[in-house]
Design a protein around this motif. Structure first.
Motif, mmCIF file in Angstrom:
data_model
loop_
_atom_site.group_PDB
_atom_site.id
_atom_site.type_symbol
_atom_site.label_atom_id
_atom_site.label_comp_id
_atom_site.label_asym_id
_atom_site.label_seq_id
_atom_site.Cartn_x
_atom_site.Cartn_y
_atom_site.Cartn_z
ATOM 1 N N ARG A 1 0.821 -1.209 0.000
ATOM 2 C CA ARG A 1 0.000 0.000 0.000
ATOM 3 C C ARG A 1 0.860 1.267 0.000
ATOM 4 O O ARG A 1 0.606 2.220 0.738
ATOM 5 N N GLY A 2 1.921 1.223 -0.814
ATOM 6 C CA GLY A 2 2.760 2.389 -1.005
ATOM 7 C C GLY A 2 3.854 2.578 0.014
ATOM 8 O O GLY A 2 4.695 3.470 -0.132
ATOM 9 N N THR A 3 3.904 1.739 1.053
ATOM 10 C CA THR A 3 4.917 1.863 2.098
ATOM 11 C C THR A 3 5.916 0.726 1.998
ATOM 12 O O THR A 3 5.524 -0.451 1.910
ATOM 13 N N THR A 4 7.201 1.048 1.998
ATOM 14 C CA THR A 4 8.245 0.017 1.928
ATOM 15 C C THR A 4 8.287 -0.771 3.228
ATOM 16 O O THR A 4 8.422 -0.201 4.314
ATOM 17 N N VAL A 5 8.138 -2.098 3.117
ATOM 18 C CA VAL A 5 8.127 -2.949 4.308
ATOM 19 C C VAL A 5 9.233 -3.996 4.272
ATOM 20 O O VAL A 5 9.441 -4.719 5.246
ATOM 21 N N SER A 6 9.963 -4.081 3.152
ATOM 22 C CA SER A 6 10.962 -5.138 2.997
ATOM 23 C C SER A 6 12.101 -5.020 3.995
ATOM 24 O O SER A 6 12.734 -6.024 4.346
ATOM 25 N N ASP A 7 12.404 -3.799 4.453
ATOM 26 C CA ASP A 7 13.493 -3.620 5.403
ATOM 27 C C ASP A 7 12.994 -3.506 6.840
ATOM 28 O O ASP A 7 13.715 -3.044 7.718
ATOM 29 N N ASP A 8 11.750 -3.928 7.085
ATOM 30 C CA ASP A 8 11.153 -3.808 8.416
ATOM 31 C C ASP A 8 10.398 -5.094 8.753
ATOM 32 O O ASP A 8 9.173 -5.153 8.629
ATOM 33 N N PRO A 9 11.115 -6.152 9.188
ATOM 34 C CA PRO A 9 10.457 -7.427 9.495
ATOM 35 C C PRO A 9 9.354 -7.286 10.544
ATOM 36 O O PRO A 9 8.343 -7.995 10.479
ATOM 37 N N ALA A 10 9.540 -6.378 11.492
ATOM 38 C CA ALA A 10 8.519 -6.197 12.520
ATOM 39 C C ALA A 10 7.220 -5.682 11.913
ATOM 40 O O ALA A 10 6.118 -6.063 12.338
ATOM 41 N N ARG A 11 7.330 -4.817 10.901
ATOM 42 C CA ARG A 11 6.144 -4.284 10.246
ATOM 43 C C ARG A 11 5.415 -5.378 9.464
ATOM 44 O O ARG A 11 4.180 -5.447 9.487
ATOM 45 N N ILE A 12 6.176 -6.251 8.779
ATOM 46 C CA ILE A 12 5.541 -7.359 8.058
ATOM 47 C C ILE A 12 4.829 -8.275 9.042
ATOM 48 O O ILE A 12 3.704 -8.732 8.789
ATOM 49 N N ALA A 13 5.467 -8.559 10.187
ATOM 50 C CA ALA A 13 4.840 -9.409 11.203
ATOM 51 C C ALA A 13 3.555 -8.779 11.721
ATOM 52 O O ALA A 13 2.575 -9.480 12.013
ATOM 53 N N GLU A 14 3.541 -7.465 11.829
ATOM 54 C CA GLU A 14 2.350 -6.756 12.279
ATOM 55 C C GLU A 14 1.221 -6.860 11.248
ATOM 56 O O GLU A 14 0.049 -6.972 11.603
ATOM 57 N N LEU A 15 1.591 -6.833 9.972
ATOM 58 C CA LEU A 15 0.593 -6.934 8.898
ATOM 59 C C LEU A 15 0.070 -8.356 8.742
ATOM 60 O O LEU A 15 -1.095 -8.564 8.388
ATOM 61 N N ARG A 16 0.927 -9.345 9.005
ATOM 62 C CA ARG A 16 0.560 -10.736 8.799
ATOM 63 C C ARG A 16 -0.560 -11.138 9.759
ATOM 64 O O ARG A 16 -0.487 -10.919 10.960
ATOM 65 N N GLY A 17 -1.612 -11.716 9.206
ATOM 66 C CA GLY A 17 -2.755 -12.064 10.020
ATOM 67 C C GLY A 17 -3.750 -10.936 10.158
ATOM 68 O O GLY A 17 -4.822 -11.112 10.748
ATOM 69 N N ARG A 18 -3.398 -9.777 9.609
ATOM 70 C CA ARG A 18 -4.314 -8.640 9.607
ATOM 71 C C ARG A 18 -4.537 -8.178 8.169
ATOM 72 O O ARG A 18 -5.564 -8.475 7.573
ATOM 73 N N GLU A 19 -3.563 -7.454 7.608
ATOM 74 C CA GLU A 19 -3.681 -7.002 6.220
ATOM 75 C C GLU A 19 -3.235 -8.073 5.219
ATOM 76 O O GLU A 19 -3.650 -8.064 4.064
ATOM 77 N N LEU A 20 -2.357 -8.960 5.668
ATOM 78 C CA LEU A 20 -1.860 -10.064 4.835
ATOM 79 C C LEU A 20 -2.346 -11.378 5.421
ATOM 80 O O LEU A 20 -2.224 -11.596 6.628
ATOM 81 N N ALA A 21 -2.889 -12.252 4.581
ATOM 82 C CA ALA A 21 -3.349 -13.558 5.057
ATOM 83 C C ALA A 21 -2.938 -14.620 4.054
ATOM 84 O O ALA A 21 -2.807 -14.354 2.855
ATOM 85 N N MET A 22 -2.746 -15.850 4.554
ATOM 86 C CA MET A 22 -2.271 -16.926 3.686
ATOM 87 C C MET A 22 -3.072 -18.193 3.932
ATOM 88 O O MET A 22 -3.413 -18.522 5.077
#
Length: 331
Positions: free
Chosen positions: A73-94
């Motif tokens: 959504r326009g924000t770089t998250v590749s260099d922020d593992p904590a941010r990806i973990a925060e998104l996972r299960g909320r904005e990102l689902a698998m």
């Protein structure tokens, strides 16, 4: 207006550290709101590694090294593992390919869905939580929800468990759903139902969907765009009509020719692509597909083709096909 939910540029996943073999190499891919992108290729092509990296799971594996840029959504998250973990299960689902290994056999479906709801909504009353669970199950086509909530995974069919996994993913109302071979273990009837369900839910919820599959028929059924992956690289990326009627990469054409025909009673011998997807540790120089390609020449064996863009498609081949494919879409 840019409506991309996810933008990946130059994603590379290496085994080990330093100069270890690349499991995924220089992958660039966009997913737009409400779009289904099918990632297609043989086993060993790097599809599941790509899916897990998008979810931030490869980054947690100390045996893997991930580089490249990922924007959500326009924000770089590749260099922020904590941010990806925060998104996972909320904005990102698998949704994984084998539901019976994803659901805990010791707990009822109700207790497992409750945990997903608590993660999204915090602690809410038992009555409201049950109402939400029943609504979720109804949303994925399960109408005897009370019985299912009392059941353990082994008491339900594979198709029912896969619907429950999709319901669990939808708890968070994700912007992006990654489905890794969600129909592989299901019979054709249930497979069709699951694909119809995913197609309906992306329309109703406006999700972007990355659907990982090895089945060209599945891609023909639901895809808005098809990305063909071979030996860790995307080698063709185009709308399904162009992929099925005018494939440019010889690998794409080979996959299409391996599909059994639906007409005629005469027995035929299906074409096959000779050889196998190479081990990343011994990947050939130049184009990785060149040892299996009937159009390969000396340049193919020595130079890696870039992923060129023409109109609404991309392909990486020194000797692309131009004649229209004879395969017909099953859409």
């Amino acid at each position: 207006m840019n409506d991309n939910i996810l933008e990946i540029r130059g994603m590379t996943v290496r085994s080990g550290v330093g100069s270890g073999p690349a499991l995924v190499h220089d992958v660039s891919l966009d997913l737009r709101r409400g779009e289904i992108v099918c990632l297609v290729g043989e086993s060993g092509s790097g599809k599941s590694v790509t899916a897990r990296t998008i979810m931030g799971l490869s980054q947690q594996d100390r045996t893997l090294q991930v580089t490249g840029t990922m924007r959500f959504r326009g924000t770089t998250v590749s260099d922020d593992p904590a941010r990806i973990a925060e998104l996972r299960g909320r904005e990102l689902a698998m949704v994984f390919q084998e539901p019976m290994s994803s659901l805990d056999p010791l707990y009822t479906i109700g207790s497992q869905l409750s945990e997903s709801i608590r993660r999204k909504h915090g602690h809410i009353g038992a009555r409201e939580r049950r109402r939400r669970m029943l609504a979720l199950l109804a949303d994925v086509g399960i109408h005897d929800g009370e019985r299912v909530l009392r059941s353990h995974p082994h008491e339900l069919s594979g198709g029912m468990c896969q619907r429950i996994m999709i319901a669990s993913a939808l708890v968070s109302e994700p912007a992006l759903l990654v489905a890794d071979e969600p129909t592989t273990a299901l019979d054709v009837t249930v497979q069709a139902q699951i694909l119809e369900l995913i197609d309906r839910l992306r329309t109703e919820h406006g999700m972007a969907v990355l659907l990982v599959t090895h089945d060209m028929g599945v891609a023909a059924e639901v895809a808005d765009r098809v990305a063909i992956m071979y030996s860790g690289r995307i080698v063709e990326d185009a709308p399904p009509n162009e992929v099925f009627h005018d494939a440019r990469h010889p690998y794409t054409r080979g996959l299409l020719e391996c599909i059994p025909p639906l007409r005629g009673n005469r027995s035929i011998v299906l074409p096959t692509i000779p050889g196998m997807v190479p081990d990343p540790a011994v990947r050939p120089g130049g184009c990785a597909f060149s040892p299996r390609c009937p159009r390969a020449d000396d340049r193919c064996a020595s130079e890696v083709p870039e992923l060129a863009t023409t109109d609404d498609r991309r392909f990486a081949c020194w000797n692309p096909l131009h004649a229209s494919a004879t395969m017909e879409m099953t859409r």
